[in-house]
Motif scaffolding. Structure first.
Motif, PDB file in Angstrom:
ATOM      1  N   SER A 115       0.735  -1.248  -0.188  1.00 48.48           N
ATOM      2  CA  SER A 115      -0.270   0.009  -0.110  1.00 48.48           C
ATOM      3  C   SER A 115       1.053   1.509   0.197  1.00 48.48           C
ATOM      4  O   SER A 115      -0.041   2.202  -0.357  1.00 48.48           O
ATOM      5  N   GLY A 116       2.472   1.547   0.148  1.00 47.63           N
ATOM      6  CA  GLY A 116       3.352   2.267   0.241  1.00 47.63           C
ATOM      7  C   GLY A 116       3.556   2.510  -0.490  1.00 47.63           C
ATOM      8  O   GLY A 116       3.866   4.172  -1.129  1.00 47.63           O
ATOM      9  N   THR A 117       3.463   2.020  -2.425  1.00 44.75           N
ATOM     10  CA  THR A 117       3.551   2.123  -3.198  1.00 44.75           C
ATOM     11  C   THR A 117       2.618   3.270  -4.072  1.00 44.75           C
ATOM     12  O   THR A 117       1.146   3.032  -4.402  1.00 44.75           O
ATOM     13  N   PRO A 118       2.413   4.374  -4.339  1.00 40.75           N
ATOM     14  CA  PRO A 118       1.626   4.979  -5.184  1.00 40.75           C
ATOM     15  C   PRO A 118       1.462   4.491  -6.693  1.00 40.75           C
ATOM     16  O   PRO A 118       2.640   3.933  -7.098  1.00 40.75           O
ATOM     17  N   PHE A 119       0.428   4.401  -6.730  1.00 40.46           N
ATOM     18  CA  PHE A 119       0.354   3.370  -8.000  1.00 40.46           C
ATOM     19  C   PHE A 119      -1.362   4.127  -8.741  1.00 40.46           C
ATOM     20  O   PHE A 119      -1.911   4.217  -8.714  1.00 40.46           O
ATOM     21  N   ILE A 120      -0.841   3.731 -10.511  1.00 46.28           N
ATOM     22  CA  ILE A 120      -2.012   4.203 -10.847  1.00 46.28           C
ATOM     23  C   ILE A 120      -2.180   3.039 -12.307  1.00 46.28           C
ATOM     24  O   ILE A 120      -1.373   2.675 -12.861  1.00 46.28           O
ATOM     25  N   ILE A 121      -3.019   2.576 -12.243  1.00 44.60           N
ATOM     26  CA  ILE A 121      -3.627   1.924 -13.332  1.00 44.60           C
ATOM     27  C   ILE A 121      -4.725   2.372 -14.885  1.00 44.60           C
ATOM     28  O   ILE A 121      -5.804   2.772 -13.855  1.00 44.60           O
ATOM     29  N   SER A 122      -4.908   2.273 -16.040  1.00 40.61           N
ATOM     30  CA  SER A 122      -5.181   2.725 -16.277  1.00 40.61           C
ATOM     31  C   SER A 122      -5.816   1.972 -17.793  1.00 40.61           C
ATOM     32  O   SER A 122      -5.013   0.544 -18.363  1.00 40.61           O
ATOM     33  N   THR A 123      -7.047   2.222 -18.254  1.00 43.94           N
ATOM     34  CA  THR A 123      -7.246   0.921 -20.189  1.00 43.94           C
ATOM     35  C   THR A 123      -6.322   1.742 -20.649  1.00 43.94           C
ATOM     36  O   THR A 123      -6.946   3.204 -20.693  1.00 43.94           O
ATOM     37  N   ALA A 124      -6.200   1.642 -22.098  1.00 48.35           N
ATOM     38  CA  ALA A 124      -6.227   2.055 -22.803  1.00 48.35           C
ATOM     39  C   ALA A 124      -6.048   0.814 -24.269  1.00 48.35           C
ATOM     40  O   ALA A 124      -6.771   0.237 -24.386  1.00 48.35           O
ATOM     41  N   SER A 125      -5.644   1.928 -25.652  1.00 44.03           N
ATOM     42  CA  SER A 125      -6.882   1.270 -26.665  1.00 44.03           C
ATOM     43  C   SER A 125      -5.247   0.945 -27.310  1.00 44.03           C
ATOM     44  O   SER A 125      -5.222   0.023 -28.419  1.00 44.03           O
ATOM     45  N   GLY A 126      -4.550  -0.022 -26.733  1.00 40.80           N
ATOM     46  CA  GLY A 126      -3.019  -0.772 -26.910  1.00 40.80           C
ATOM     47  C   GLY A 126      -1.806  -0.597 -26.333  1.00 40.80           C
ATOM     48  O   GLY A 126      -2.531   0.320 -25.705  1.00 40.80           O
ATOM     49  N   ILE A 127      -0.716  -1.024 -26.303  1.00 39.48           N
ATOM     50  CA  ILE A 127       0.938  -1.061 -25.103  1.00 39.48           C
ATOM     51  C   ILE A 127       1.486  -1.709 -25.830  1.00 39.48           C
ATOM     52  O   ILE A 127       1.741  -2.045 -27.108  1.00 39.48           O
ATOM     53  N   ILE A 128       2.371  -0.842 -25.511  1.00 40.25           N
ATOM     54  CA  ILE A 128       4.318  -0.640 -26.007  1.00 40.25           C
ATOM     55  C   ILE A 128       4.571  -1.510 -24.699  1.00 40.25           C
ATOM     56  O   ILE A 128       4.878  -0.326 -23.514  1.00 40.25           O
ATOM     57  N   GLY A 129       5.483  -2.496 -25.480  1.00 43.84           N
ATOM     58  CA  GLY A 129       6.793  -2.747 -24.010  1.00 43.84           C
ATOM     59  C   GLY A 129       7.380  -3.904 -24.440  1.00 43.84           C
ATOM     60  O   GLY A 129       7.333  -4.788 -25.936  1.00 43.84           O
ATOM     61  N   GLY A 221      -6.568  10.916 -17.190  1.00 45.28           N
ATOM     62  CA  GLY A 221      -8.116  11.635 -17.389  1.00 45.28           C
ATOM     63  C   GLY A 221      -8.968  10.268 -17.705  1.00 45.28           C
ATOM     64  O   GLY A 221      -9.038   9.757 -18.321  1.00 45.28           O
ATOM     65  N   GLU A 222      -9.965  11.075 -17.214  1.00 50.14           N
ATOM     66  CA  GLU A 222     -11.478   9.932 -16.564  1.00 50.14           C
ATOM     67  C   GLU A 222     -12.294  10.361 -18.361  1.00 50.14           C
ATOM     68  O   GLU A 222     -11.913  11.202 -18.939  1.00 50.14           O
ATOM     69  N   GLY A 223     -12.235   8.975 -19.430  1.00 48.77           N
ATOM     70  CA  GLY A 223     -13.071   9.022 -20.588  1.00 48.77           C
ATOM     71  C   GLY A 223     -13.904  10.155 -20.665  1.00 48.77           C
ATOM     72  O   GLY A 223     -14.326  11.458 -22.137  1.00 48.77           O
ATOM     73  N   LEU A 224     -14.692  10.310 -19.855  1.00 47.72           N
ATOM     74  CA  LEU A 224     -15.992  11.503 -19.963  1.00 47.72           C
ATOM     75  C   LEU A 224     -15.816  12.777 -19.950  1.00 47.72           C
ATOM     76  O   LEU A 224     -16.750  13.767 -19.755  1.00 47.72           O
ATOM     77  N   ALA A 225     -15.047  13.138 -18.773  1.00 47.71           N
ATOM     78  CA  ALA A 225     -14.223  14.385 -18.195  1.00 47.71           C
ATOM     79  C   ALA A 225     -13.791  15.481 -19.954  1.00 47.71           C
ATOM     80  O   ALA A 225     -12.931  14.868 -20.108  1.00 47.71           O
ATOM     81  N   ASP A 226     -14.202  16.705 -19.772  1.00 52.35           N
ATOM     82  CA  ASP A 226     -13.422  17.293 -20.578  1.00 52.35           C
ATOM     83  C   ASP A 226     -11.661  17.815 -19.764  1.00 52.35           C
ATOM     84  O   ASP A 226     -11.941  18.644 -18.916  1.00 52.35           O
ATOM     85  N   MET A 227     -10.710  17.344 -20.762  1.00 54.35           N
ATOM     86  CA  MET A 227      -9.415  17.583 -20.135  1.00 54.35           C
ATOM     87  C   MET A 227      -8.551  18.800 -20.640  1.00 54.35           C
ATOM     88  O   MET A 227      -7.347  19.715 -19.653  1.00 54.35           O
ATOM     89  N   LYS A 228      -9.594  19.075 -21.516  1.00 52.83           N
ATOM     90  CA  LYS A 228      -8.627  20.208 -22.109  1.00 52.83           C
ATOM     91  C   LYS A 228      -8.716  21.699 -21.055  1.00 52.83           C
ATOM     92  O   LYS A 228      -7.286  22.334 -20.918  1.00 52.83           O
ATOM     93  N   GLU A 248      -5.389  11.434 -22.796  1.00 52.11           N
ATOM     94  CA  GLU A 248      -6.638  12.374 -21.767  1.00 52.11           C
ATOM     95  C   GLU A 248      -8.153  11.698 -21.519  1.00 52.11           C
ATOM     96  O   GLU A 248      -8.262  12.082 -20.681  1.00 52.11           O
ATOM     97  N   ARG A 249      -7.438  10.740 -22.452  1.00 52.11           N
ATOM     98  CA  ARG A 249      -8.817   9.839 -22.099  1.00 52.11           C
ATOM     99  C   ARG A 249      -8.703   8.385 -21.556  1.00 52.11           C
ATOM    100  O   ARG A 249      -8.320   7.580 -22.838  1.00 52.11           O
ATOM    101  N   GLY A 250      -9.374   7.824 -20.661  1.00 55.20           N
ATOM    102  CA  GLY A 250      -9.213   6.753 -20.198  1.00 55.20           C
ATOM    103  C   GLY A 250     -10.257   6.213 -19.096  1.00 55.20           C
ATOM    104  O   GLY A 250     -11.207   7.028 -18.355  1.00 55.20           O
ATOM    105  N   ARG A 251      -9.954   5.345 -18.756  1.00 53.66           N
ATOM    106  CA  ARG A 251     -10.722   4.494 -17.067  1.00 53.66           C
ATOM    107  C   ARG A 251      -9.239   4.504 -16.597  1.00 53.66           C
ATOM    108  O   ARG A 251      -8.554   3.845 -17.092  1.00 53.66           O
ATOM    109  N   PHE A 252      -9.239   4.987 -15.123  1.00 51.43           N
ATOM    110  CA  PHE A 252      -8.576   4.825 -14.515  1.00 51.43           C
ATOM    111  C   PHE A 252      -8.257   4.156 -12.852  1.00 51.43           C
ATOM    112  O   PHE A 252      -9.987   4.290 -12.357  1.00 51.43           O
ATOM    113  N   LEU A 253      -8.079   3.483 -11.990  1.00 50.31           N
ATOM    114  CA  LEU A 253      -7.952   3.460 -10.662  1.00 50.31           C
ATOM    115  C   LEU A 253      -6.383   3.998 -10.008  1.00 50.31           C
ATOM    116  O   LEU A 253      -5.457   3.747 -10.543  1.00 50.31           O
TER     117      LEU A 253
END
Length: 533
Positions: A115-129, A221-228, A248-253
């Motif tokens: 729980s001590g590690t800052p962490f972001i996970i998001s959905t994407a249209s594709g991945i590179i690695g 950013g959350e997909g439905l939010a206006d990030m501009k 800019e657009r996706g879903r995340f935790l």
């Protein structure tokens, strides 16, 4: 008792077990431990802890990709890979396909990292690695179904082809990192929460570094939010030395180190964005060298047609579209949407097949934070062209005003390939620093240049690019991998690539333009992380 008898009667100190291992041998053993075993070894004794600190004294990124259709197996594969060597996770970023459960992957990873590690996970249209099992570099864009399947039609069900994950864990001594959310209260207007978001970032940075300007921000950013408006106010509030990249657009935790920020699922707040903030650590007496962030851009659009000036503008708020008429710069004839598009299509004839069209609008708007006096900022904002008729030109987005100037842009793979080549050339400047450090070409670097070592990178690429855009694979990752083939790299194909920075790697057009462009289209944004030596 004589000396001989005394010597025989005194017990002898016998070195046993690990005490017989000299520092060089112990160093080699510790170097081969997994991250978990390495953390345990650092707790054995003070001397072991000092040796572990010497082994892990330089910044480090570890990244891995898995396309295993089983979420549990895919997550385990990338975790095993990134934690297979000594590393102390200061932050983690994961990106998954929509075929995987966001909350399921989040729980599996946080259980392992803690729980001590800052962490972001998001959905994407594709991945590179790089594949966790084969180490092969892969660019995977979901929805871009090609002929690599066993099925003769080259078809995969969506739930199968959208399965995959790329995970990155970073160790960045000299920096403090935390995940800071943009939380919108269901009872408060958005503008108040945007100001609070910026102040949260500034206050966190000041608390750990003594200044209010972070080194870098990776934002989702959350997909439905206006990030501009969010990016505009960040661009306004942060000095150009602060790098900002993201999706800019996706879903995340997310998981913040500060428990008070972990309000995912709250009935009182909606998470519209989350920023991974990198700030200088004011207590870095034991750290040598400074970590630096560099941003490069591969632009995938080209200008077509003359400059226009908006005349009649109607905002359609329910679906966030704009209807407008315009006239050419220096002329008086008012043009409808059909006329403008006919002229643009005539210019594009025989040049490119069915491009995506945008208008790039130069906007001068007042901006402020809180109660401070507003000042004008100039920005370039892209709006996708929906169509046109005998009345209006229809575009996505809002905040276009009468009198704003704009030009048409079209997606252009040739321009993208050319700018990829430019980015690769610019990366060679950083590569020279590495070579000079390794003694390969000391004469190639000026005496007064600070030597740097590149230790990791991220790519945020438009989901319109990839193999279907270029006609060949791995074009977007090539500028980085050609120059830093052994350096960890992770990336995503996203629905709106964010890139902002003062780095010389951004290219001449970006540096010379008075209008800042932070939200790009058909582009790839590269974040290169280096450390001075």
């Amino acid at each position: 008792m004589d000396d001989e008898s005394k010597a025989k009667s005194e017990p002898k100190t016998v070195r046993k077990g690990l005490a017989l291992i000299n520092d060089d041998l112990l160093h080699n053993i510790l170097l081969r431990l997994t991250a978990t075993s390495f953390a345990s070894a650092a707790c054995v004794s003070k001397s072991w802890n000092l040796l572990c600190n010497r082994i892990l004294s330089r910044p480090k990124l570890a990244s891995a990709l898995s396309l295993n259709p089983s979420q549990h197996i895919a997550v385990q594969e990338v975790l095993e890979k990134v934690l297979s060597e000594p590393i102390r996770p200061h932050f983690a970023v994961a990106n998954i396909g929509s075929g995987f459960s966001l909350i399921g992957a989040f729980r599996l990873i946080t259980k392992r990292l803690g729980s001590g590690t800052p962490f972001i996970i998001s959905t994407a249209s594709g991945i590179i690695g790089r594949d966790a099992l084969t180490n092969e570099l892969k660019e995977v864009k979901w929805g871009d179904i090609g002929g690599d399947s066993d099925d003769e039609g080259g078809y995969f069900p969506v739930e199968v082809i959208n399965n995959g994950i790329v995970l990155t864990v970073g160790f960045v001594p000299g920096l403090k990192v935390d995940a800071i959310p943009l939380l919108r209260s269901v009872k408060e207007p958005r503008v108040h929460m945007r100001d609070k978001f910026v102040m949260d970032i500034k206050n966190y940075t000041a608390s750990v570094s003594g200044c209010t300007s972070p080194v870098g921000i990776i934002i989702f950013g959350e997909g439905l939010a206006d990030m501009k408006p969010v990016i505009d106010v960040l661009d306004y509030a942060m000095p150009m030395e602060t790098v900002i990249v993201g999706d800019e657009r996706g879903r995340f935790l997310y998981r913040s180190w500060d428990e008070s920020r972990n309000v995912c699922g709250s009935a009182k707040y909606i998470s519209e964005a989350v920023a991974l903030v990198f700030a200088r650590d004011s207590d870095k007496s034991s750290v040598t060298g400074d970590i630096q962030f560099h941003v490069a851009l591969s632009n995938g659009v080209s200008v077509v047609g003359p400059i226009h000036k908006a005349v009649s503008v109607r905002a359609n708020n329910p679906d966030r579209t704009t209807w407008l008429t315009a006239k050419r710069e220096g002329q008086f004839e008012i043009l409808d949407g059909q006329t403008m598009l006919t002229e643009i299509n005539d210019e594009l004839e025989n040049r490119i097949e069915s491009p995506d069209l945008y208008i790039g609008v130069t906007k001068r708007r007042k901006c402020s934070i809180g109660s401070e006096k507003p000042r004008l900022i100039t920005s370039l904002s892209y709006h996708g062209v929906i169509g046109g008729d005998e009345e209006y030109l229809y575009v996505n987005g809002d905040n276009i005003k009468t009198g704003d100037y704009f030009q048409f842009y079209h997606s252009d793979p040739n321009a993208a390939i050319s700018s990829c080549s430019d980015a690769s050339v610019n990366f060679k400047n950083l590569k020279l620093y590495e070579n000079a450090n390794n003694g390969h070409d000391m004469r190639a670097v000026a005496v007064n240049v600070v030597k740097k070592e590149v230790f990791g990178g991220f790519i945020f690429s438009c989901n319109g690019r990839g193999e279907s855009f270029f006609g060949r694979r791995n074009v977007d990752s090539a500028p980085f991998t050609e120059n830093f083939p052994r350096v960890p790299l992770a990336g995503i194909f996203c629905g709106g690539e964010i890139g902002r920075g003062s780095s010389s790697l951004m290219g001449e057009s970006q540096r010379e333009s008075s209008a800042h462009c932070c939200l790009h289209v058909y582009s790839s944004v590269y974040l290169v992380m280096s450390s001075t030596l």
